[in-house]
Enzyme design. Structure first.
Site, PDB file in Angstrom:
ATOM      1  N   GLU A  49      34.693  40.700  38.652  1.00  0.00           N
ATOM      2  CA  GLU A  49      34.995  41.936  37.930  1.00  0.00           C
ATOM      3  C   GLU A  49      34.351  43.123  38.633  1.00  0.00           C
ATOM      4  O   GLU A  49      34.971  44.179  38.813  1.00  0.00           O
ATOM      5  CB  GLU A  49      34.457  41.874  36.500  1.00  0.00           C
ATOM      6  CG  GLU A  49      35.299  41.116  35.514  1.00  0.00           C
ATOM      7  CD  GLU A  49      34.742  41.247  34.108  1.00  0.00           C
ATOM      8  OE1 GLU A  49      34.353  42.371  33.719  1.00  0.00           O
ATOM      9  OE2 GLU A  49      34.660  40.238  33.407  1.00  0.00           O
ATOM     10  N   ASP A  53      36.550  46.069  40.338  1.00  0.00           N
ATOM     11  CA  ASP A  53      36.484  47.461  39.899  1.00  0.00           C
ATOM     12  C   ASP A  53      36.498  48.391  41.105  1.00  0.00           C
ATOM     13  O   ASP A  53      37.166  49.437  41.101  1.00  0.00           O
ATOM     14  CB  ASP A  53      35.211  47.666  39.074  1.00  0.00           C
ATOM     15  CG  ASP A  53      35.056  49.097  38.598  1.00  0.00           C
ATOM     16  OD1 ASP A  53      35.952  49.586  37.892  1.00  0.00           O
ATOM     17  OD2 ASP A  53      34.046  49.735  38.936  1.00  0.00           O
ATOM     18  N   GLU A 125      40.583  43.020  36.658  1.00  0.00           N
ATOM     19  CA  GLU A 125      39.694  43.418  37.750  1.00  0.00           C
ATOM     20  C   GLU A 125      39.325  42.214  38.613  1.00  0.00           C
ATOM     21  O   GLU A 125      39.345  42.289  39.851  1.00  0.00           O
ATOM     22  CB  GLU A 125      38.431  44.065  37.182  1.00  0.00           C
ATOM     23  CG  GLU A 125      38.684  45.400  36.504  1.00  0.00           C
ATOM     24  CD  GLU A 125      37.464  45.949  35.809  1.00  0.00           C
ATOM     25  OE1 GLU A 125      37.422  47.151  35.529  1.00  0.00           O
ATOM     26  OE2 GLU A 125      36.532  45.161  35.520  1.00  0.00           O
TER      27      GLU A 125
END
Length: 233
Positions: A49, A53, A125
């Site tokens: 994640e 991002d 993500e």
């Protein structure tokens, strides 16, 4: 038949990429709740994640710059924020039918985790990070442009944010503290006052503007500063 395995296969077909590293895909689809109560910490998608991002931010910024070549930084920033927001990432996950492919704890699944925005956004993500690692930036870019196509249209059609928000984002993009506002004068009768407000961004000359309310004057000052710096709303 394993319904989740079918969902994972459907997801790969939806994104047009078959993972060489199957463990990487499994990790991207594994929520941290899977390790609840386990003596040994199990792998989950939290690190992916974090990486995803950044991958999303790069791809979104790149695509926005190409899509709106004449736009100022102050115009692009709110569109970028919209594209990588939790709500947008969750919508993308739903559209790609990521939910059925997720690995969740029994309790998280029971309470509707497969439809929770935070879980779906994190999975989007993590999936982008997995694609980047498994197939490189070009693969991640292709999938991003496909899955986020509708969201780009919304971002392009959306109204720019108000001047104060645009100035805040512009200042942060320059690594500066948040702008500060101060009322420097108030004149006129109570039923029709005129406020003079000063806006200051560290390292820049302040700007003054007037308005019929403090908020109106602050917006006018923010807009004037952005225009002076070539980053109009």
């Amino acid at each position: 038949m394993d319904r989740r395995a079918v969902a994972v296969g459907d997801l790969e077909r939806r994104i047009g990429h078959t993972f060489q590293d199957r463990q990487l895909l499994e990790l991207a689809l594994t929520h941290a709740s899977v390790g609840d109560g386990a003596k040994t910490k199990l792998g989950d998608n939290e690190v992916l994640e974090f990486i995803g991002d950044r991958v999303l931010g790069l791809l979104a910024a790149e695509a926005l710059a190409e899509r709106f070549p004449k736009a100022k930084e102050g115009e692009l920033a709110p569109r970028l924020n919209a594209l990588v927001s939790r709500e947008t990432c969750a919508r993308v996950s739903r559209a790609a039918n990521v939910g059925p492919a997720l690995r969740l704890s029994a309790s998280s699944s029971k309470i509707g985790g497969r439809e929770t925005d935070s879980i779906l956004a994190g999975a989007a993500e993590a999936l982008m990070a997995a694609l980047y690692r498994d197939g490189g930036l070009e693969t991640a870019r292709r999938v991003f442009l496909d899955l986020w196509a509708d969201e780009f249209d919304k971002a392009g059609e959306g109204k720019p944010r108000d001047p104060k928000t645009a100035l805040q984002e512009w200042a942060q993009g320059k690594g500066k503290p948040l702008p500060t506002y101060a009322v420097k004068d108030r004149k006129g009768p109570d039923h029709a006052p005129v406020f003079t407000v000063q806006v200051t961004v560290v390292g820049l000359d302040p700007v003054f503007a007037e308005g019929r309310s403090r908020q109106e004057a602050e917006k006018a000052a923010a807009k004037a500063l952005l225009e002076r710096e070539g980053a109009g709303v």
